[in-house]
Design an enzyme around this catalytic site. Structure first.
Site, PDB file in Angstrom:
ATOM      1  CE  LYS A 148       0.673  -0.952   4.123  1.00 46.01           C
ATOM      2  NZ  LYS A 148       1.741  -1.963   4.267  1.00 46.01           N
ATOM      3  CB  SER A 184       4.564  -0.631   1.876  1.00 48.38           C
ATOM      4  OG  SER A 184       3.970  -1.654   2.660  1.00 48.38           O
ATOM      5  CB  SER A 241       5.580  -3.153   4.923  1.00 48.54           C
ATOM      6  OG  SER A 241       6.062  -3.036   3.612  1.00 48.54           O
TER       7      SER A 241
END
Ligand code: GLN
Length: 484
Positions: free
Chosen positions: A77, A152, A176
């Site tokens: 990420k 996310s 997330s």
């Protein structure tokens, strides 16, 4: 779609000398080249570096052969710092930020033999549930590209679900990792708070953030957790708890395990197909030998407001550092007319940098968070939220006197269409109803695929475990996965 194979398969094939790290890396990169233009899982692809690293691993097989992730391609990420590789948090303010150091979790992956292939798309500073808050445009759900992948950590979930990489890291502040894993049909694990070092994770809400793995199987997330977990002198909130081999002793039964079912909570506002999949999952757990026990989490209904007060308060303080002075974007505009040009004064430079550098959702959160921390409102909002946070944690403590894990759907709905909720932040926040309480209570939780809707969208089952008992939680998750 899944030619690359799982983490376990890639590692074992490397050990047996059947596949080289370069072969696997080349396959991953060609899958990325094929699928990413449509799916936009990546902000940055580090192809050349990845191939060089894979070649180095192949040329020194003896050194790497016993490492748990030897030759395994991994996506990170884009809020995890990587030395020499742009780390943007999907924000304009960090669009050109190149960290001088690696996050601890990243360094641990690399010493386990992983090959980093790129940085994944996410909601800006991890604030969102759909990936639509990325300054660089949303990632797309591989099962239905007109739909969100969840957020996310959407890009990480997409990379794994579409077969670009067998493993990715995400971060989870209120869901997330678990929520995009559920919406993309893969496994996502949020460890216990303090299990994995947050050093090098761009902070959103420090009392809630945890880094964790996304992969296609429970075994793979267990392998990855074993690698990244453990105390770190660079993060004082990491625990000295011993780190077991989380992938050892996974079995296909859940005999003797008690699974808590918070029916009243699950009955509210959940999509019919999600409810049906959840019920079917409970039946599978029972078939595997688990006992289902009704539990009550009376304060869990307050989790969303509590989360959005605490998370925004912490975010407003964490994001104060992006001022255009120390790193990231700076508005270098000037003031005055053409004959009397002067540089911006400091305050104006701050204001313009932040106005241009942050997107609308990040601004909304900074304003909300600043408000709830301000004199006169602190007691009514922030302090009250902290008190209810304690009550939520106690709900779970009480439940865990009777059960080993609590089962809930991960998300109340399957993936929605891109654009459908952007104008309604409250509706967007409601997607977190089942995930935020694990963060508020610091508990480990995992999302495992539990079927599809009639039109082929994945649904996830969430199991929440006791503090530092990921092992038990993963065993039950694995038994479920084998039985469905
Ligand atoms: N969807 C939640 C939010 O928008 C959770 C985000 C996260 O876990 N990083 O804050």
């Amino acid at each position: 779609m899944n030619r690359l194979g799982t983490v376990r398969e890639i590692r074992d094939a490397f050990r047996r000398g059947e596949r080289s790290a370069v072969d696997v890396c080349t396959e991953a990169l060609s899958c990325i080249a094929m699928r990413d233009p449509e799916l936009h899982a990546f902000n940055t692809i580090t192809g050349e570096q990845a191939l060089a690293r894979a070649a180095a691993i192949d040329s020194d097989r003896a050194r790497w052969i016993d490492r748990p992730l030897a030759g395994v391609p991994v996506a990170l990420k884009d809020n995890l710092c990587t030395r020499g590789v742009r780390t943007t948090a999907s924000s304009r303010i960090l669009e050109h930020f190149v960290p001088p150091f690696d996050a601890t979790a990243v360094a641990r992956l690399e010493s386990a033999g992983a090959v980093i292939v790129g940085k994944t798309n996410c909601d800006e500073f991890a604030m969102g549930s759909s990936n639509e808050n990325s300054a660089f445009g949303p990632a797309r759900n591989p099962w239905a590209p007109d739909r969100i992948p969840g957020g996310s950590s959407g890009g990480s979930a997409v990379a794994v679900a579409s077969g670009m990489t067998p493993l990715a890291l995400g971060s989870d502040t209120g869901g997330s990792i678990r929520q995009p894993a559920a919406l993309c049909g893969i496994v996502g694990l949020k460890p216990t708070y303090g299990r994995v070092s947050r050093y090098g994770l761009l902070a959103f809400a420090s009392s809630l953030d945890q880094i964790g793995p996304l992969a296609r199987t429970v075994e793979d997330v267990a392998i990855a957790l074993t690698v990244i977990a453990g105390a770190d002198p660079a993060d004082a909130t990491t625990a000295a708890e011993p780190v077991p081999d989380f992938s050892a002793g996974l079995s296909s039964h859940a005999r003797g395990m008690r699974v808590g079912v918070p029916q009243t909570l699950v009955d509210q506002g959940v999509d019919g197909e999600v409810t049906a999949a959840y019920r079917a999952a409970l039946d599978v757990l029972r078939d595997r030998g688990a006992t289902l026990i009704d539990i009550d989490l009376p304060y869990a209904g307050a989790a969303i407001p509590v989360y959005y007060l605490i998370a925004t308060a912490e975010a407003s303080s964490n994001l104060a550092r992006y001022d255009g002075v120390r790193y990231g974007f700076r508005d270098r505009g000037t003031d005055g007319d053409s004959t009397h040009r002067r540089d911006l004064d400091l305050k104006t430079m701050y204001a313009r940098t932040r106005a241009r550098g942050f997107g609308p959702e990040v601004k909304r959160r900074i304003m909300l968070g600043t408000y709830v921390l301000s004199a006169g409102y602190y007691d009514a909002y922030y302090l009250k939220a902290q008190q209810v946070r304690t009550l939520i944690r106690r709900d779970y403590e009480r439940a865990f006197e009777q059960v080993e894990v609590v089962a809930m759907p991960t998300s109340p709905t399957p993936a929605f269409k891109i654009g459908e909720r952007v104008s309604d932040p409250l509706q967007m926040y409601l997607a977190d109803v089942f995930t935020v309480s694990a963060n508020l209570a610091g508990l480990p939780a995992v999302s495992v695929p539990c079927g599809f809707t009639g039109n082929g969208l994945p649904i996830g089952l969430q199991l929440t475990g006791r503090t530092f008992e990921e092992l038990t939680m993963l065993r039950i998750a694995h038994a479920y996965e084998q039985g469905k």
